[in-house]
Design a protein around this motif. Structure first.
Motif, mmCIF file in Angstrom:
data_model
loop_
_atom_site.group_PDB
_atom_site.id
_atom_site.type_symbol
_atom_site.label_atom_id
_atom_site.label_comp_id
_atom_site.label_asym_id
_atom_site.label_seq_id
_atom_site.Cartn_x
_atom_site.Cartn_y
_atom_site.Cartn_z
ATOM 1 N N LEU A 138 0.424 5.147 7.398
ATOM 2 C CA LEU A 138 -0.238 5.706 6.212
ATOM 3 C C LEU A 138 -0.330 7.228 6.276
ATOM 4 N N LEU A 139 0.715 7.826 6.848
ATOM 5 C CA LEU A 139 0.794 9.277 6.934
ATOM 6 C C LEU A 139 1.848 9.786 5.967
ATOM 7 N N VAL A 140 1.589 10.970 5.423
ATOM 8 C CA VAL A 140 2.579 11.607 4.570
ATOM 9 C C VAL A 140 3.306 12.655 5.395
ATOM 10 N N VAL A 141 4.652 12.672 5.317
ATOM 11 C CA VAL A 141 5.409 13.720 6.004
ATOM 12 C C VAL A 141 5.021 15.053 5.381
ATOM 13 N N PRO A 142 4.494 15.993 6.182
ATOM 14 C CA PRO A 142 4.044 17.263 5.609
ATOM 15 C C PRO A 142 5.212 18.100 5.086
ATOM 16 N N ALA A 143 4.882 18.998 4.195
ATOM 17 C CA ALA A 143 5.898 19.901 3.668
ATOM 18 C C ALA A 143 6.288 20.912 4.744
ATOM 19 N N ASP A 144 7.525 21.371 4.686
ATOM 20 C CA ASP A 144 7.957 22.408 5.620
ATOM 21 C C ASP A 144 7.284 23.726 5.277
ATOM 22 N N THR A 145 7.039 24.520 6.301
ATOM 23 C CA THR A 145 6.491 25.861 6.090
ATOM 24 C C THR A 145 7.423 26.857 6.781
ATOM 25 N N PRO A 146 7.229 28.147 6.534
ATOM 26 C CA PRO A 146 8.097 29.140 7.176
ATOM 27 C C PRO A 146 7.797 29.348 8.664
ATOM 28 N N PHE A 147 6.781 28.667 9.192
ATOM 29 C CA PHE A 147 6.414 28.868 10.599
ATOM 30 C C PHE A 147 7.503 28.344 11.520
ATOM 31 N N ILE A 148 7.970 29.195 12.422
ATOM 32 C CA ILE A 148 8.897 28.736 13.477
ATOM 33 C C ILE A 148 8.361 29.233 14.812
ATOM 34 N N SER A 149 8.151 28.306 15.754
ATOM 35 C CA SER A 149 7.733 28.728 17.089
ATOM 36 C C SER A 149 8.979 29.098 17.897
ATOM 37 N N THR A 150 8.779 29.824 18.992
ATOM 38 C CA THR A 150 9.917 30.459 19.672
ATOM 39 C C THR A 150 9.967 30.213 21.174
ATOM 40 N N GLY A 151 9.320 29.157 21.664
ATOM 41 C CA GLY A 151 9.338 28.878 23.100
ATOM 42 C C GLY A 151 10.741 28.756 23.658
ATOM 43 N N THR A 152 11.659 28.213 22.837
ATOM 44 C CA THR A 152 13.025 28.015 23.318
ATOM 45 C C THR A 152 13.771 29.327 23.521
ATOM 46 N N THR A 153 13.191 30.433 23.065
ATOM 47 C CA THR A 153 13.805 31.737 23.334
ATOM 48 C C THR A 153 13.085 32.445 24.478
ATOM 49 N N GLY A 154 12.067 31.815 25.021
ATOM 50 C CA GLY A 154 11.320 32.422 26.119
ATOM 51 C C GLY A 154 10.051 33.120 25.682
ATOM 52 N N MET B 222 0.858 -1.185 0.000
ATOM 53 C CA MET B 222 0.000 0.000 0.000
ATOM 54 C C MET B 222 0.892 1.231 0.000
ATOM 55 N N SER B 223 0.735 2.126 -0.938
ATOM 56 C CA SER B 223 1.603 3.301 -0.928
ATOM 57 C C SER B 223 1.045 4.324 0.042
ATOM 58 N N ALA B 224 1.972 4.959 0.749
ATOM 59 C CA ALA B 224 1.530 6.001 1.681
ATOM 60 C C ALA B 224 0.874 7.098 0.878
ATOM 61 N N GLY B 225 -0.258 7.598 1.296
ATOM 62 C CA GLY B 225 -0.882 8.692 0.558
ATOM 63 C C GLY B 225 -2.138 8.241 -0.167
ATOM 64 N N THR B 226 -2.214 6.941 -0.539
ATOM 65 C CA THR B 226 -3.479 6.472 -1.142
ATOM 66 C C THR B 226 -4.310 5.852 -0.034
ATOM 67 N N PRO B 227 -5.407 6.460 0.280
ATOM 68 C CA PRO B 227 -6.223 5.863 1.351
ATOM 69 C C PRO B 227 -6.691 4.475 0.916
ATOM 70 N N PRO B 228 -6.335 3.442 1.673
ATOM 71 C CA PRO B 228 -6.719 2.082 1.275
ATOM 72 C C PRO B 228 -8.222 1.897 1.399
ATOM 73 N N ALA B 229 -8.783 1.081 0.552
ATOM 74 C CA ALA B 229 -10.233 0.862 0.556
ATOM 75 C C ALA B 229 -10.703 0.316 1.898
ATOM 76 N N ALA B 230 -9.843 -0.535 2.510
ATOM 77 C CA ALA B 230 -10.248 -1.184 3.757
ATOM 78 C C ALA B 230 -10.622 -0.189 4.840
ATOM 79 N N LEU B 231 -10.008 0.981 4.834
ATOM 80 C CA LEU B 231 -10.281 1.934 5.896
ATOM 81 C C LEU B 231 -11.704 2.486 5.830
ATOM 82 N N ALA B 232 -12.329 2.407 4.685
ATOM 83 C CA ALA B 232 -13.657 2.988 4.555
ATOM 84 C C ALA B 232 -14.664 2.261 5.440
ATOM 85 N N ALA B 233 -14.463 0.925 5.590
ATOM 86 C CA ALA B 233 -15.416 0.173 6.405
ATOM 87 C C ALA B 233 -15.071 0.342 7.882
ATOM 88 N N PRO B 234 -16.036 0.686 8.714
ATOM 89 C CA PRO B 234 -15.738 0.872 10.137
ATOM 90 C C PRO B 234 -15.446 -0.470 10.808
#
Lengths: 333, 109, 271
Positions: C230-246, B1-13
């Motif tokens: 099944l997660l995609v690593v998000p793209a970087d954005t220009p947002f930088i938080s600053t807690g480490t500077t106080g 399963m490639s990351a990014g394509t929601p697999p069909a299986a997830l649709a069923a609860p």
């Protein structure tokens, strides 16, 4: 206190008709217990014994879980990092105790989900002490001293309960419980002996609010507890409510002196003839009011548990779905 | 399963409201000793069961090794068979060293 | 015991090294504070216990680091004066750990279990890299803390990582929630890898690794788990938080108000 379940249960739930076989089995069963024998999960047991234990053990478990809430209230406000650490470990233990007890109850043929359903619907009870609010940090110490102190008094005899899974859970619980009372008492000692006048006043106020509810933890007077005799025969109860309550009062008087707090009972005095302390009349109307659902926090406590359970449904479902999917993959591999 | 394509299986609860299975937990207190039964817990899968066993049953340094077994996988002897299973061992005393009387000089055997 | 002003905050004399240590201490402390919100409210009893174990580990790390920071600073400070009497601009935690985790408040919605396991995973992976880097610190005390803490971080990473996969590859609802949690959390991870003067100084004198050196191993391990989840690593954005500077998010004031209230209310109190 945790025998409140039996004290408040209907007097006799035995079915009228029993076969001769069952009557004989029950006689043999009672004889075993009288000898000090242990009953294990798969042993034959009277239906009445099974039902009583499921109620008793599950309500004990519910008490531990609900009991996390009044103290959980102060975890983010603990005054030092050491106290925060101790409080977290203590409340965590209570979750563990609930878990051991649910596991023991499950050996009798019920499930954790069924027990939660009974709690959340209001059918099952938990110890009424946890329907009181923790209004200051001193409450944390007083709860450890008085509430855990009372719990320990109830729990030690239960380690010899005839139903072995319950007895074993209680052994585990008692081993962990002793730090609960000690940490509370120590916390109060520091505030009373080294603290500021404001801290001392905070402690005394907490004692004033928790003393009488703690005495009520031991349940109604013996005269109003119809099921005591049966529970004693089954080794579920070893001392009566009033006996335990008296023991508790006698222990606390000396402890209170050491702390330098007064107990809010003008009738509390040493009785030389009895060799015990006399104490004032308990307001049983308050007890029945709180048990009946009208205490200060009943609604919030139950709502918090229901909310945690309901909000967690998607988490539990996801874990099961993933496990099922993994199992299929492993089979295919 | 490639990351990014929601697999069909997830649709069923998932089977909603089904309960997590029960697992029995065994802890080895230290090297050289047996794993001992110490209780049970609910977990959705074996990996979770081992982790939760660590969190629930070893907080006070109770062990160095954990076993978890689905409760449904345990086969137990029937208490009703206690008599026929275990009573016959009572009169086989010749299996015990104390059955054999020897002169003091060699009794250390 | 610090001879601090009765109810007022203490003010620190900050060196680069002290800031470096406090960044770690405060990140552990505030994350533990947030995790404590789950105690008694977890989705499953067993997991309630597990999350509290994580909180206790982090609190232990915070205490060790704060005690060391107090010693470095001198002037009679201790772990508690640092935790309970500092003012907001002298806390140096990652802003990530201030974000809601469970409880909603009057001014912000709460978080959920997906936010929790994801944050635990991202932080544990980061802390593991930090502790590994500190195992060769020229500061013996930091080395000692790191050797112990890396074991805890490993367990946290495994536990949280497994949950991220379960939620990501679970049901449609859990997957949706996890993706939403990722969208909320990711912008705050940039701060984990900023290299500023404090980092450079620490790297140069051998105190500890600069934050930017932590990114490659961190991203590797995060990507591995994200793939299974099944997660995609998000793209970087220009947002930088600053807690480490106080300079913190709006959540920090509320966190400190709750955490510090008793010491402020009872000046000179003994606990």
């Amino acid at each position: 206190m945790y025998t409140q379940a039996m004290d408040l249960a209907p007097k006799d739930e035995r079915t009228a008709l029993r076969s001769i076989e069952d009557a004989q089995r029950e006689e043999h069963f009672e004889a075993r217990i009288a000898q000090g024998d242990f009953i294990e999960a798969k042993d034959w047991m009277p239906d009445h014994y099974r039902k009583t234990l499921v109620r008793q053990i599950s309500q004990h478990a519910h008490s531990e879980i609900v009991g996390m809430l009044p103290e959980g209230n102060w975890l983010t406000r603990a005054p030092t990092l050491k106290r925060k650490t101790i409080a977290l470990a203590k409340v965590q233990d209570e979750a563990g105790h609930g878990l051991y007890l649910y596991a023991a109850a499950e050996t009798l043929g019920t499930s954790r989900d069924q027990m939660f359903a009974a709690l959340h619907s209001g059918r099952a009870k938990y110890s009424s002490i946890f329907n009181y609010p923790t209004l200051s940090w001193a409450d944390m110490g007083v709860v450890g001293w008085l509430v855990d102190g009372a719990a320990i008094m109830n729990q030690v005899p239960l380690t010899r309960c005839s139903y072995a899974p319950y007895a074993r859970a209680m052994v585990r619980i008692c081993r962990e419980e002793s730090f609960h009372q000690r940490q509370g008492f120590e916390s109060l000692l520091v505030m009373m002996k080294e603290g500021t006048p404001a801290q001392q006043a905070m402690v005394q106020d907490a004692v004033n609010r928790w003393w009488w509810p703690s005495l009520m933890m031991f349940g109604p007077p013996d005269a109003d507890s119809p099921n005591t005799a049966q529970s004693m025969r089954w080794g579920i109860k070893r001392l009566s409510n009033d006996e335990l309550r008296q023991k508790f009062v006698d222990a606390c008087v000396d402890q209170a002196k050491l702390l330098g707090v007064s107990l809010p009972d003008p009738d509390l005095r040493w009785n030389e003839a009895r060799g015990q302390h006399d104490f004032g009349a308990i307001d049983w109307a308050e007890f029945w009011r709180v048990v009946g659902g009208h205490g200060p926090c009943n609604t919030e406590r139950l709502a918090a548990r229901v909310s945690a359970w309901d909000n967690g449904a998607w988490v539990r479902d996801a874990a099961l779905a993933h496990a099922a999917r993994q199992a299929v993959r492993e089979q295919a591999a | 399963m490639s990351a990014g394509t929601p697999p069909a299986a997830l649709a069923a609860p998932a089977p909603a409201q089904a309960e997590w299975p029960l697992w029995e937990v065994f802890v080895r207190p230290k090297a050289g000793l047996d794993h001992k039964h110490c209780g049970s817990l609910h977990a959705a899968d074996a990996a979770m069961a081992v982790q939760l066993a660590r969190d629930v049953y070893t907080r006070r340094q109770e062990g160095v090794s954990l076993w978890v077994v689905r409760s449904s996988d345990i086969t137990a002897s029937d208490p009703g068979d206690k008599g026929m299973y275990f009573d016959p061992m009572a009169d086989k005393v010749y299996r015990h060293p104390t059955f054999y009387e020897l002169p003091v000089a060699v009794d250390h055997m | 015991m610090a001879a601090a002003a009765a109810t007022g905050s203490i003010a620190l004399e900050l060196t680069q090294s002290l800031r470096y240590v406090l960044r770690l201490a405060d990140t552990a402390l505030i994350h533990a504070q947030r995790l404590a919100e789950w105690c008694g409210h977890g989705p499953v009893l067993e997991e309630d216990i597990a999350l509290t174990n994580l909180a206790l580990d982090l609190l232990g790390q915070a205490r060790a680091l704060l005690t060391h920071a107090a010693a470095l600073h001198g002037g009679g400070l201790d772990e508690d004066s640092l935790a309970f009497l500092r003012s907001e601009h002298e806390f140096f935690n990652l802003t990530l750990v201030e974000q809601p985790l469970r409880k909603a408040s009057a001014h912000a919605p709460g978080g959920d279990f997906a936010d929790t396991v994801l944050r635990n995973f991202l932080l544990a992976t980061w802390f593991k890299a930090v502790w590994l880097g500190l195992s060769t610190s020229t500061d013996a005390e930091l080395r000692g803390i790191a050797v112990k803490a890396v074991k805890e971080a490993r367990y946290h990473q495994q536990h949280a990582g497994d949950w991220v996969v379960r939620l990501g590859d679970g049901t449609a609802e859990s997957s949706g929630r996890l993706k939403a949690a990722l969208a909320r959390a990711w912008p705050y991870t940039a701060e984990m890898f900023v290299c500023d003067a404090v980092d450079t100084a620490a790297q140069l004198c051998g105190l500890g690794p600069a934050r930017d050196t932590l990114r490659p191993p961190w991203l590797n391990e995060v990507t591995e788990v994200f793939t299974l989840a099944l997660l995609v690593v998000p793209a970087d954005t220009p947002f930088i938080s600053t807690g480490t500077t106080g300079r913190h998010s709006e959540h920090m004031g509320f966190i400190l108000a709750e955490m510090q209230v008793l010491q402020r209310q009872f000046p000179g109190g003994r606990w």
